[in-house]
Design an enzyme around this catalytic site. Structure first.
Site, PDB file in Angstrom:
ATOM      1  N   ASP A  49      33.016 -28.059  55.052  1.00  0.00           N
ATOM      2  CA  ASP A  49      33.604 -26.870  54.866  1.00  0.00           C
ATOM      3  C   ASP A  49      33.461 -26.544  53.228  1.00  0.00           C
ATOM      4  O   ASP A  49      33.811 -27.545  52.583  1.00  0.00           O
ATOM      5  CB  ASP A  49      34.865 -26.683  55.179  1.00  0.00           C
ATOM      6  CG  ASP A  49      35.460 -25.130  54.967  1.00  0.00           C
ATOM      7  OD1 ASP A  49      35.036 -24.454  54.363  1.00  0.00           O
ATOM      8  OD2 ASP A  49      36.022 -24.787  56.074  1.00  0.00           O
ATOM      9  N   THR A  64      35.253 -18.830  56.178  1.00  0.00           N
ATOM     10  CA  THR A  64      34.943 -20.094  56.974  1.00  0.00           C
ATOM     11  C   THR A  64      34.755 -19.751  58.655  1.00  0.00           C
ATOM     12  O   THR A  64      33.860 -19.892  59.191  1.00  0.00           O
ATOM     13  CB  THR A  64      36.371 -20.967  56.849  1.00  0.00           C
ATOM     14  OG1 THR A  64      36.271 -21.324  55.514  1.00  0.00           O
ATOM     15  CG2 THR A  64      36.267 -22.117  57.740  1.00  0.00           C
ATOM     16  N   ASN A 122      38.658 -14.024  58.501  1.00  0.00           N
ATOM     17  CA  ASN A 122      39.651 -15.300  58.519  1.00  0.00           C
ATOM     18  C   ASN A 122      40.760 -14.590  59.112  1.00  0.00           C
ATOM     19  O   ASN A 122      41.806 -15.146  59.652  1.00  0.00           O
ATOM     20  CB  ASN A 122      39.809 -16.146  57.417  1.00  0.00           C
ATOM     21  CG  ASN A 122      38.382 -16.893  57.104  1.00  0.00           C
ATOM     22  OD1 ASN A 122      37.895 -17.335  57.962  1.00  0.00           O
ATOM     23  ND2 ASN A 122      38.478 -17.239  55.896  1.00  0.00           N
ATOM     24  N   ASP A 179      36.741 -27.730  51.151  1.00  0.00           N
ATOM     25  CA  ASP A 179      37.553 -26.390  50.888  1.00  0.00           C
ATOM     26  C   ASP A 179      38.777 -26.352  50.210  1.00  0.00           C
ATOM     27  O   ASP A 179      39.177 -25.650  49.495  1.00  0.00           O
ATOM     28  CB  ASP A 179      37.127 -25.599  52.196  1.00  0.00           C
ATOM     29  CG  ASP A 179      37.348 -24.111  51.832  1.00  0.00           C
ATOM     30  OD1 ASP A 179      37.714 -23.686  50.911  1.00  0.00           O
ATOM     31  OD2 ASP A 179      36.901 -23.263  52.996  1.00  0.00           O
ATOM     32  N   ASP A 191      29.782 -23.829  55.789  1.00  0.00           N
ATOM     33  CA  ASP A 191      29.724 -22.598  56.089  1.00  0.00           C
ATOM     34  C   ASP A 191      29.695 -21.588  55.102  1.00  0.00           C
ATOM     35  O   ASP A 191      28.982 -20.428  55.496  1.00  0.00           O
ATOM     36  CB  ASP A 191      31.206 -22.607  56.803  1.00  0.00           C
ATOM     37  CG  ASP A 191      32.280 -22.989  55.918  1.00  0.00           C
ATOM     38  OD1 ASP A 191      31.753 -23.868  54.938  1.00  0.00           O
ATOM     39  OD2 ASP A 191      33.533 -22.789  56.050  1.00  0.00           O
ATOM     40  N   HIS A 192      29.535 -22.122  54.032  1.00  0.00           N
ATOM     41  CA  HIS A 192      29.237 -21.108  52.978  1.00  0.00           C
ATOM     42  C   HIS A 192      29.549 -22.027  51.545  1.00  0.00           C
ATOM     43  O   HIS A 192      30.003 -23.192  51.722  1.00  0.00           O
ATOM     44  CB  HIS A 192      30.584 -20.243  52.686  1.00  0.00           C
ATOM     45  CG  HIS A 192      31.806 -20.724  52.911  1.00  0.00           C
ATOM     46  ND1 HIS A 192      32.297 -21.489  51.765  1.00  0.00           N
ATOM     47  CD2 HIS A 192      32.676 -20.771  53.887  1.00  0.00           C
ATOM     48  CE1 HIS A 192      33.536 -21.829  52.206  1.00  0.00           C
ATOM     49  NE2 HIS A 192      33.856 -21.304  53.377  1.00  0.00           N
ATOM     50  N   HIS A 227      35.554 -18.253  48.057  1.00  0.00           N
ATOM     51  CA  HIS A 227      34.220 -17.955  48.578  1.00  0.00           C
ATOM     52  C   HIS A 227      34.658 -16.538  49.569  1.00  0.00           C
ATOM     53  O   HIS A 227      35.906 -16.267  49.652  1.00  0.00           O
ATOM     54  CB  HIS A 227      33.954 -19.057  49.609  1.00  0.00           C
ATOM     55  CG  HIS A 227      34.834 -19.480  50.406  1.00  0.00           C
ATOM     56  ND1 HIS A 227      34.911 -18.796  51.849  1.00  0.00           N
ATOM     57  CD2 HIS A 227      35.956 -20.346  50.404  1.00  0.00           C
ATOM     58  CE1 HIS A 227      36.137 -19.359  52.423  1.00  0.00           C
ATOM     59  NE2 HIS A 227      36.428 -20.298  51.720  1.00  0.00           N
TER      60      HIS A 227
HETATM   61 ZN   LIG Z   1      34.883 -22.688  54.753  1.00  0.00          ZN
END
Ligand SMILES: [Zn+2]
Length: 419
Positions: free
Chosen positions: A51, A87, A108, A208, A249-250, A355
């Protein structure tokens, strides 16, 4: 069975990219079945997510396992997340090949007219398949086609999506360490042949969370867990037989307490229904308050707001009913919030990074590394959208995939001839 499976996979592939079944794909004039089709079961595929691991994580000198896998396999310069670069939306994109608009996990934190509200920490909501049923994740297709799957904390895997959970799954528990997650997966690899999963999805959430609070040491911890995975595969004589796909994921960018856009300063907060705050805020305005809407829409210092129908086309976002009426996107490093939200979190330390920004932002670029019999050695491929991971996995697993927004031809250059 093997040949039939291979042809099914190719037919599915055609469907994915809107080419009639049987028509050769661009760039793949010889649709020969992959070599492994001689086996009754293709080699296992292990999808790993780290993550928030930015594409440049691998260049920081802290992740020797990742670097070694990339050197002997493939890495992408970067992988572009889907919008919004959050995420849950991106984890579901990775296993469906669909944009968040198309798979329904649009944020999210979101609301649905019938289902109420969804947050990542709400175990009842994340386990409720109705949130996820706008799409069919890869593990469901794997199982419907007679194979087995196993997931460690992949978002969505604790809901019976389309009525099916992975054969092996666990309810999310942040306290389970990266090493323990790896050991769980390796244990499932030891199941007898007819029960052994062919698709595994493993989620590491630490960077993350930890990088916001404790600095970059989380990357070292994850890399050690990856070393444990590699070692476990080698001890089982599987390291060169398993296709390992490691993604994020990012990315992540630094934030600061003084870089906040407070919506109350721009418009009458009493007229706002705010669904989500952060780099991307989602909200609606009370009926009859077009004055408030007019004040919000457009460009502001460090933020831009649109009606969902007016978002830039490149975001491919805004058509799903779950997307709030108005979206306010912060500039990199800034967040959008409200007085009420600041009050609610006043005792928590402000995050150091965040993010959810424009998915074309360099800071949001995600990691991609792959290793195994399907992949070339030492290849570096250009950036591609994370929509393409799903058709890649479908090809590796030799199954029939669902219709999706990805393009397998984007990722063919990373594969060995014959795949
Ligand atoms: Zn994430």
């Amino acid at each position: 069975m093997g040949l039939a499976v291979a042809w099914l996979a190719l037919a599915g592939l055609g469907a994915c990219i809107d080419i009639p079944n049987g028509t050769p794909l661009p760039g793949s004039t010889a649709p020969a079945p992959p070599a492994y089709v001689a086996d009754t079961v293709p080699p296992p595929v292990i999808l790993v997510s780290i993550d928030g691991a930015r594409a440049d994580l691998i260049d920081r000198g802290q992740t020797s396992t990742l670097a070694a896998l990339a050197a002997d396999g493939v890495r992408a310069v970067s992988m572009r997340p889907s919008f919004p670069s959050l995420t849950f939306p991106n984890h579901y994109t990775l296993v469906t090949g669909l944009t968040p608009d198309h798979h329904g996990i649009v944020n999210n934190t979101m609301e649905d007219a019938e289902l109420g509200s969804f947050t990542m920490g709400d175990q009842a909501a994340v386990s409720d398949a109705r949130w996820w049923n706008q799409a069919t994740p890869l593990w469901v297709s794997v199982q419907e086609q007679g194979r087995h799957s196993a997931t460690v904390f992949w978002p969505g895997s604790q809901a019976p999506i389309q009525g099916i959970r992975p054969d092996h799954w666990l309810p999310f528990d942040a306290k389970v360490t990266p090493d323990q997650r790896v050991d769980t997966l390796l244990g499932w690899l030891d199941l007898p042949g007819d029960q052994r999963p062919t698709f595994f999805a493993l989620y590491f959430d630490q960077p993350d969370h930890i990088e916001r609070e404790e600095g970059p040491t989380a990357a070292v911890q994850i890399d050690k867990a990856l070393a444990r995975l590699v070692d476990g595969l080698k001890r089982r004589d599987l390291f060169d037989k398993v296709n390992l796909v490691i993604v994020a994921d990012h990315g992540m960018t630094a934030t600061a307490p003084d870089r906040q856009v407070v919506l109350d300063d721009l418009a009458d907060a009493a007229a706002l229904h705010v669904v989500a705050t952060g780099p991307l805020a989602g909200l609606s305005v009370a009926p009859g308050r077009s004055d408030v809407e007019a004040r919000l829409l457009g460009r502001h210092d460090h933020m831009e707001c649109w009606r969902k129908s007016d978002l830039p086309a490149r975001f491919r976002y805004g058509a799903n009913a779950r997307v709030p009426a108005i979206l306010c996107l912060a500039d990199d490093g800034w967040v959008v919030t409200t007085r009420a939200n600041l009050e609610k979190h006043k005792d928590k330390p402000a995050p150091l990074g965040d993010h959810g920004y424009d998915n074309a932002s360099p800071a949001m670029r995600a990691l991609f590394v792959a290793h195994g019999p399907a992949f070339r050695h030492g290849a570096v491929v250009p950036e591609f959208p994370n929509l393409d991971v799903y058709p890649l996995l479908v090809r590796l697993l030799s199954i029939e995939g669902e219709r999706n927004d990805g393009h397998v031809e984007d990722v063919l250059p990373m594969l060995q001839p014959g795949y």
